[in-house]
Design a protein around this motif. Structure first.
Motif, PDB file in Angstrom:
ATOM      1  N   LEU A  19       0.900  -1.112   0.007  1.00 53.54           N
ATOM      2  CA  LEU A  19       0.061   0.132  -0.121  1.00 53.54           C
ATOM      3  C   LEU A  19       0.881   1.201  -0.143  1.00 53.54           C
ATOM      4  CD1 LEU A  19      -2.747  -1.111   2.403  1.00 53.54           C
ATOM      5  CD2 LEU A  19      -2.656  -0.969  -0.107  1.00 53.54           C
ATOM      6  N   ARG A  20       2.278   1.206   0.621  1.00 56.04           N
ATOM      7  CA  ARG A  20       2.843   2.439   0.644  1.00 56.04           C
ATOM      8  C   ARG A  20       3.534   2.480  -0.885  1.00 56.04           C
ATOM      9  NH1 ARG A  20       5.101   0.720   5.551  1.00 56.04           N
ATOM     10  NH2 ARG A  20       6.674  -0.727   4.697  1.00 56.04           N
ATOM     11  N   PHE A  21       3.514   1.517  -1.588  1.00 55.80           N
ATOM     12  CA  PHE A  21       3.950   1.714  -3.081  1.00 55.80           C
ATOM     13  C   PHE A  21       2.966   2.283  -3.639  1.00 55.80           C
ATOM     14  CE2 PHE A  21       6.963  -2.027  -2.574  1.00 55.80           C
ATOM     15  CZ  PHE A  21       8.254  -1.303  -3.021  1.00 55.80           C
ATOM     16  N   CYS A  22       1.554   1.947  -3.543  1.00 56.56           N
ATOM     17  CA  CYS A  22       0.384   2.549  -4.318  1.00 56.56           C
ATOM     18  C   CYS A  22       0.336   4.188  -3.731  1.00 56.56           C
ATOM     19  CB  CYS A  22      -0.804   1.765  -3.716  1.00 56.56           C
ATOM     20  SG  CYS A  22      -0.761  -0.047  -4.164  1.00 56.56           S
ATOM     21  N   LYS A  23       0.433   4.395  -2.447  1.00 56.80           N
ATOM     22  CA  LYS A  23       0.198   5.824  -2.173  1.00 56.80           C
ATOM     23  C   LYS A  23       1.288   6.771  -2.859  1.00 56.80           C
ATOM     24  CE  LYS A  23      -1.227   4.868   2.484  1.00 56.80           C
ATOM     25  NZ  LYS A  23      -1.125   4.864   4.025  1.00 56.80           N
ATOM     26  N   SER A  24       2.619   6.309  -3.292  1.00 62.05           N
ATOM     27  CA  SER A  24       3.774   6.879  -3.810  1.00 62.05           C
ATOM     28  C   SER A  24       3.368   6.995  -5.241  1.00 62.05           C
ATOM     29  CB  SER A  24       5.046   6.535  -3.625  1.00 62.05           C
ATOM     30  OG  SER A  24       5.230   5.191  -3.695  1.00 62.05           O
ATOM     31  N   GLY A  25       2.455   6.189  -5.684  1.00 58.15           N
ATOM     32  CA  GLY A  25       2.261   6.212  -7.153  1.00 58.15           C
ATOM     33  C   GLY A  25       3.154   5.262  -8.138  1.00 58.15           C
TER      34      GLY A  25
END
Length: 603
Positions: free
Chosen positions: A156-162
């Motif tokens: 999810l941290r990857f997803c938040k950073s785009g």
């Protein structure tokens, strides 16, 4: 055959080092990487703590949420998704797959009264089925793939950073304990502050430099660098000694001292050539060289072991220079020091061994000093033992000290003066390790453990006490014995020894023989035939009653830079010794000064 096995390859260059095949790095065989592959493939493995982690087994999920999203995926389809995910066997690929299955959405309902802050968005989970995304709940998503909440937080941290393609950052973070290049540049800068010089004989073959201070070592340099680093940066050094030592060993162009033991360059070169090619042209010359060495060893053993009552056998050599002052402070390592020269004469008849010591400002290590000390030692022995009719001298072939016209003339004069036959034997070059070298090693072992020596008398006391059998060493300050032999003997001898049809070349001869009649015989081989030469002028006459008017040598100057360096160390020297150093550097030092210093030390 194992790939780590090395194979030697012969070099085309006769002096090249034969090296083995460089081993390849096989990271796939590392135990840590094997565990990582099993973990990413869902197989069983042993954790770092040794616990057995079971493999991932497919479980058919039938109960997940109120919407019953699991009903959209039958047993076969669920099994296919499970196998596809774990078959990737790489965490970045798996995380990229998970990113593609997650979509961020704006929240639809906002609570007006909450005990904690509302979420800014929600996450939608889905799997592709027949090219279309089918939404599933988070419980079904985790249960089917058998992954944990903590791993989902990372995705999810990857997803938040785009980020759309995940990367592996474990093991690639900067090492906080890594030493910066600034420290290493200061280390090299610090090395250059120590007095050093290139090899005198090998400067054309190597750029390696040698530290002039014989007491310097890596540990002392490390302690000195800690102070140097603090003075430069104002910070305490966090570098450990093993790291500093490894860096010096692998990156430094400096050495502490040149080799002490005699190593024959010709033997080393020939052995390398013959190991690569057994029929190398040097084979015959190497064989002759070995025969010559064997002949010298037999002759030397005869002279030192089978001593007749009418023969005096003496060996002599110069030792490695001793520094003054020798201190345990870092400042000393950056300074030029005053040198104490040590000359040793060893008698094989009775074991007498004497060290003649003098300062570099008193004279040089040349033929005059060798003749001066030999004369003092030999005349006393021959006077005390009138039955001696022969003298055997053993020394190396150093042209500036032992194998020159000054010593040739002195031996010829002494032979006539004392009425004895003198044989001077030289070793094969590279095979000159002798009894004097062993004597130097006896006191050298003790000196390594002594941190502070402030005047020559302390060196002499060590020399006198390190040996007890067969006799204690004698040691004295001997500047008063130095005389100008070369200028005085010029009036008695020819400029070059003469013989009909022969040319005198001293470096070719391995043995020089002097008769009381004034003739000299030279030998090109240890068992060869002699050649006779005339030494004395026709109008010169030498007899047992002839006395020489020997002049004292002129004082040897000391460079201003060295004087300043020695004087700068005076704050670390005891007050009773400071005046002695000042007298030496003014050129007023003599044996009486040394005696006064000895008396002051005894007080």
């Amino acid at each position: 055959m194992n790939e780590s096995t090395t194979t030697t390859t012969a070099s085309t260059s006769p002096t090249a080092t034969v090296t083995g095949k460089k081993r390849k790095i096989r990271q796939d065989r590392w135990e840590q990487n094997r565990k990582k592959l099993k973990r990413n493939s869902g197989k069983s493995y042993a954790s770092q703590s040794g616990n057995k982690i079971p493999r991932k087994k497919f479980r058919h999920t039938t109960d997940c949420c109120k919407k019953n999203c699991s009903s959209s995926f039958d047993y076969k389809r669920q099994r296919e998704i499970f196998k596809t995910f774990w078959a990737m066997a790489e965490k970045p690929s798996q995380d990229t797959f998970l990113i593609s299955c997650i979509q961020r959405e704006e929240i639809k309902y906002v609570k007006t009264v909450t005990k904690r802050k509302n979420r800014s968005w929600s996450w939608k989970y889905s799997f592709k089925v027949d090219g279309q995304d089918k939404t599933v709940c988070k419980g079904f998503f985790l249960s089917l793939l058998q992954i944990t909440e903590s791993r989902m937080k990372t995705v999810l941290r990857f997803c938040k950073s785009g980020t759309t393609v995940a990367t592996e950052k474990r093991g690639k973070q900067p090492n906080p304990a890594k030493i910066s290049n600034v420290v290493w540049s200061l280390v090299k800068e610090h090395w250059s502050t120590f007095p050093n010089k290139k090899s005198h004989y090998g400067s054309s073959k190597t750029e390696r430099k040698y530290f002039e201070n014989p007491d310097l070592n890596v540990k002392k340099m490390f302690h000195a660098f800690q102070e140097y680093y603090f003075d430069k940066t104002g910070k305490q050094l966090s570098l450990k000694y093993p790291t500093y030592h490894r860096y010096f060993r692998e990156n430094s162009d400096y050495s502490f001292r040149q080799r002490k033991t005699d190593v024959c360059d010709f033997c080393t070169e020939c052995k390398i050539k013959l190991s690569a090619n057994s029929s190398d042209p040097c084979k015959e010359s190497f064989r002759l060289h070995e025969v010559k060495v064997a002949e010298y060893k037999v002759l030397r053993q005869q002279c030192t072991k089978n001593i007749n009552d009418d023969t005096l056998t003496v060996e002599f050599d110069y030792a490695q220079n001793l520094p003054l002052p020798k201190l345990n402070v870092s400042a000393q390592f950056y300074k030029r020091l005053l040198w104490l020269y040590v000359f040793n004469t060893h008698c094989f008849n009775d074991g007498d061994s004497k060290f003649f010591c003098f300062l570099e400002c008193d004279g040089g290590k040349n033929g005059n000093s060798v003749c001066s000390f030999l004369n003092d030692f030999l005349v006393k022995k021959l006077t005390e033992n009138p039955e001696l009719k022969k003298v055997v001298l053993l020394s190396d072939s150093c042209g500036g000290q032992n194998k020159n016209k000054t010593l040739v003339r002195y031996c010829a004069w002494l032979s006539v003066k004392m009425g004895v036959e003198i044989n001077h034997i030289f070793p094969v070059r590279g095979h000159s390790y002798c009894q004097c070298d062993r004597n130097f090693g006896v006191y050298g072992t003790v000196l390594k453990k002594v941190e502070t020596v402030e005047n020559p008398i302390e060196y002499l006391e060590i020399m006198r006490t390190v040996r007890h059998k067969p006799k204690a060493f004698e040691a004295e300050m001997s500047a008063h014995l130095l005389k100008e032999w070369d200028k005085t003997l010029d009036s008695f001898f020819l400029k070059v020894p003469k013989a009909k049809g022969k040319k005198f070349t001293i470096q070719k001869y391995v043995k020089l023989s002097y008769k009381p009649t004034g003739t000299m015989s030279v030998y090109a081989d240890y068992n060869g035939a002699p050649q006779n030469f005339n030494l004395f002028k026709l109008n010169a006459f030498v007899s047992k009653d002839t006395e020489l008017a020997l002049a004292n040598p002129a004082p040897v100057g000391i460079k201003t830079a060295k004087k300043n360096d020695v004087l700068s160390l005076m704050p670390f020297v005891k007050p009773v010794n400071r005046e002695w150093y000042k007298n030496v550097l003014r050129g007023t030092c003599n044996d009486n000064d040394s005696a006064e210093t000895d008396e002051m030390d005894s007080d």
